[in-house]
Structure formats: C-alpha cells, structure tokens
Design an enzyme around this catalytic site. Structure first.
Site, PDB file in Angstrom:
ATOM      1  N   GLN A   1      52.825  24.487  83.983  1.00  9.83           N
ATOM      2  CA  GLN A   1      53.063  23.316  84.837  1.00  9.83           C
ATOM      3  C   GLN A   1      53.264  22.024  84.052  1.00  9.83           C
ATOM      4  O   GLN A   1      53.774  21.049  84.607  1.00  9.83           O
ATOM      5  CB  GLN A   1      51.904  23.143  85.825  1.00  9.83           C
TER       6      GLN A   1
ATOM      7  N   GLY B   1      42.655  23.853  89.395  1.00  5.80           N
ATOM      8  CA  GLY B   1      43.182  24.704  88.340  1.00  5.80           C
ATOM      9  C   GLY B   1      44.457  24.095  87.797  1.00  5.80           C
ATOM     10  O   GLY B   1      45.053  23.219  88.439  1.00  5.80           O
TER      11      GLY B   1
ATOM     12  N   CYS C   1      49.462  23.515  95.565  1.00  9.21           N
ATOM     13  CA  CYS C   1      49.811  23.592  94.145  1.00  9.21           C
ATOM     14  C   CYS C   1      50.235  22.198  93.697  1.00  9.21           C
ATOM     15  O   CYS C   1      51.019  21.539  94.389  1.00  9.21           O
ATOM     16  CB  CYS C   1      50.945  24.586  93.933  1.00  9.21           C
ATOM     17  N   LEU C   2      49.754  21.787  92.552  1.00 12.25           N
ATOM     18  CA  LEU C   2      50.119  20.470  92.022  1.00 12.25           C
ATOM     19  C   LEU C   2      51.621  20.400  91.727  1.00 12.25           C
ATOM     20  O   LEU C   2      52.174  19.298  91.671  1.00 12.25           O
ATOM     21  CB  LEU C   2      49.309  20.160  90.758  1.00 12.25           C
TER      22      LEU C   2
ATOM     23  N   HIS D   1      46.224  32.480  91.151  1.00  9.25           N
ATOM     24  CA  HIS D   1      47.276  31.458  91.306  1.00  9.25           C
ATOM     25  C   HIS D   1      47.728  30.950  89.928  1.00  9.25           C
ATOM     26  O   HIS D   1      48.939  30.847  89.662  1.00  9.25           O
ATOM     27  CB  HIS D   1      46.710  30.340  92.185  1.00  9.25           C
ATOM     28  N   GLU D   2      46.758  30.657  89.057  1.00  8.34           N
ATOM     29  CA  GLU D   2      47.106  30.147  87.708  1.00  8.34           C
ATOM     30  C   GLU D   2      47.785  31.221  86.870  1.00  8.34           C
ATOM     31  O   GLU D   2      48.745  30.947  86.142  1.00  8.34           O
ATOM     32  CB  GLU D   2      45.859  29.647  86.971  1.00  8.34           C
TER      33      GLU D   2
ATOM     34  N   HIS E   1      51.403  31.471  87.553  1.00  9.41           N
ATOM     35  CA  HIS E   1      52.233  30.431  86.914  1.00  9.41           C
ATOM     36  C   HIS E   1      52.738  30.891  85.547  1.00  9.41           C
ATOM     37  O   HIS E   1      53.868  30.577  85.168  1.00  9.41           O
ATOM     38  CB  HIS E   1      51.434  29.135  86.731  1.00  9.41           C
TER      39      HIS E   1
HETATM   40  O1  GNR Z   1      44.377  22.177  93.086  1.00  9.05           O
HETATM   41  C1  GNR Z   1      44.735  23.277  93.500  1.00  9.05           C
HETATM   42  N1  GNR Z   1      44.191  23.763  94.629  1.00  9.05           N
HETATM   43  C2  GNR Z   1      44.334  25.073  95.063  1.00  9.05           C
HETATM   44  C3  GNR Z   1      43.918  25.381  96.359  1.00  9.05           C
HETATM   45  C4  GNR Z   1      44.026  26.673  96.829  1.00  9.05           C
HETATM   46  C5  GNR Z   1      44.540  27.653  96.014  1.00  9.05           C
HETATM   47  C6  GNR Z   1      44.973  27.356  94.735  1.00  9.05           C
HETATM   48  C7  GNR Z   1      44.864  26.086  94.255  1.00  9.05           C
HETATM   49  S1  GNR Z   1      45.369  25.722  92.644  1.00  9.05           S
HETATM   50  C8  GNR Z   1      45.789  24.022  92.785  1.00  9.05           C
HETATM   51  C9  GNR Z   1      46.150  23.436  91.430  1.00  9.05           C
HETATM   52  C10 GNR Z   1      47.384  24.119  90.886  1.00  9.05           C
HETATM   53  O2  GNR Z   1      48.483  23.936  91.307  1.00  9.05           O
HETATM   54  N2  GNR Z   1      47.201  24.995  89.957  1.00  9.05           N
HETATM   55  O3  GNR Z   1      48.232  25.700  89.476  1.00  9.05           O
HETATM   56 NI    NI Z   2      49.702  25.763  91.048  1.00 11.57          NI
END
Ligand code: GNR
Ligand code: NI
Length: 171
Positions: A51, A46, A91-92, A133-134, A137
């Site tokens: 980001q 995601g 999270c990236l 999660h997204e 952000h």
């Molecule tokens: O790549 C991602 N893996 C992930 C694994 C578990 C829960 C959420 C994520 S999202 C993350 C990419 C990211 O930071 N998206 O905002």
């Molecule tokens: Ni993230």
C-alpha cells in the site's frame, strides 16, 4: 520514522505481487517502523508494504483497543485456516467504502518478526480478518475483489473521480 503516502484503488501498483524478504536487516526494520507509524496515524488496524508502494512481503497489524500491541510479519504464510466469519471491512487504499466479506474465522500464521526470528501466531475474530486482509495485499488482492462486479465497478468509478479531482487541484 516517516509517514508514507498510501496508494488508492484503482492504482495498478496495488496489483503488484510482493517479493519475499531475504534478511530482516536495518532497512526492513525501518520499513516496519514506518508502516506502523503510518498505520497509527491513518488511523488503521493494519497496513501492508504494497500500500505504500514497497513491494516486499511485510505487513503490520494492531487490533488492540489501546493501540499498543503492534505485530509485524515478514514473509507471512497462513498455514491453517478454519471456519468462517463475515465482517464489514474497509481499506486505507479504498477510502470511504465498507462492505461485508467472508473469511476464515481461525488461522495460524508463520512469519519472521522484526527481530528476524521465525514465530507462529494463532488468531481469530478481527485479528484473523486483518491478517488475511493484509496478506492479500502482498499478492495484489483487495477486499473489493470479493464483492460483486457491480459493487466493485461503482467503487472504482467513484474513487477514480476523486483521484482525478485531487490531481486537478480541485480538492
Ligand atoms: O484499518 C483497517 N480496517 C479494517 C477493518 C476491517 C477489516 C480490515 C481492515 S484493514 C484496514 C487497514 C488496511 O487497509 N489495511 O490493509
Ligand atoms: Ni487494506
């Protein structure tokens, strides 16, 4: 298409509250395509516009095994959230750290698609986690905010040192 640089925690720009998109026009479609390209290259499941320092309410996800089911959500709204699940998240923008977070297990999300049309999607499991999660952000929220202050502080100081080393040309 373009690969976009991803901001790293504790960059204060990750705390920005994103603005709703008025119309899904060509620049928004370009943003979606760039987010998808950047997400696949990372690789991630995601990515949010926040980001990449674009403060518009746009997210993309693909949790499929084959990495061939891209979803784009413009102005996403989580209309229902039921049940609970606990899953290890990364999270990236918080590279190298993985921690368990408790979230809703089943959600219904409403959004505009890349074509500008409204749609709704029901999701569970990993896809539901990823959308939540997204979506966080876009309000400047990170998964580290669900952790204890001690864990968050440890992650912050390690990433601060890495960020400083990077800008010193030490890595
Ligand atoms: O790549 C991602 N893996 C992930 C694994 C578990 C829960 C959420 C994520 S999202 C993350 C990419 C990211 O930071 N998206 O905002
Ligand atoms: Ni993230």
């Amino acid at each position: 298409m373009a690969l976009l640089p991803i901001l790293h925690y504790p960059d204060p720009r990750l705390r920005t509250h994103a603005e709703p998109v008025a119309t899904v026009d060509a620049p928004v479609r370009q943003l979606i395509d760039d987010l998808l390209e950047t997400m696949y290259a990372a690789p991630g499941i995601g990515l949010s516009a926040t980001q990449v320092n674009v403060h518009k309410r746009v997210i993309v996800v693909d949790t499929s095994e084959q990495r061939n089911e891209p979803h784009a959500f413009v102005n996403p709204v989580i209309e229902r959230a039921d049940g609970f699940q606990e899953r290890e998240e990364g999270c990236l923008s918080v590279p190298g750290f993985f921690e368990t977070v408790k979230r809703a297990d089943h959600i219904r999300v409403a959004a505009l698609g890349r074509d500008g049309r409204p749609f709704e999607l029901e999701a569970e499991g990993l896809l539901a986690v990823c959308i939540q999660h997204e979506r966080d952000h876009l309000d400047g929220k990170l998964f580290v905010d669900y952790l204890s202050r001690l864990k968050r502080q440890r992650i912050k100081s390690k990433l601060k040192k890495q960020g400083a080393a990077r800008s010193n040309g030490q890595r």
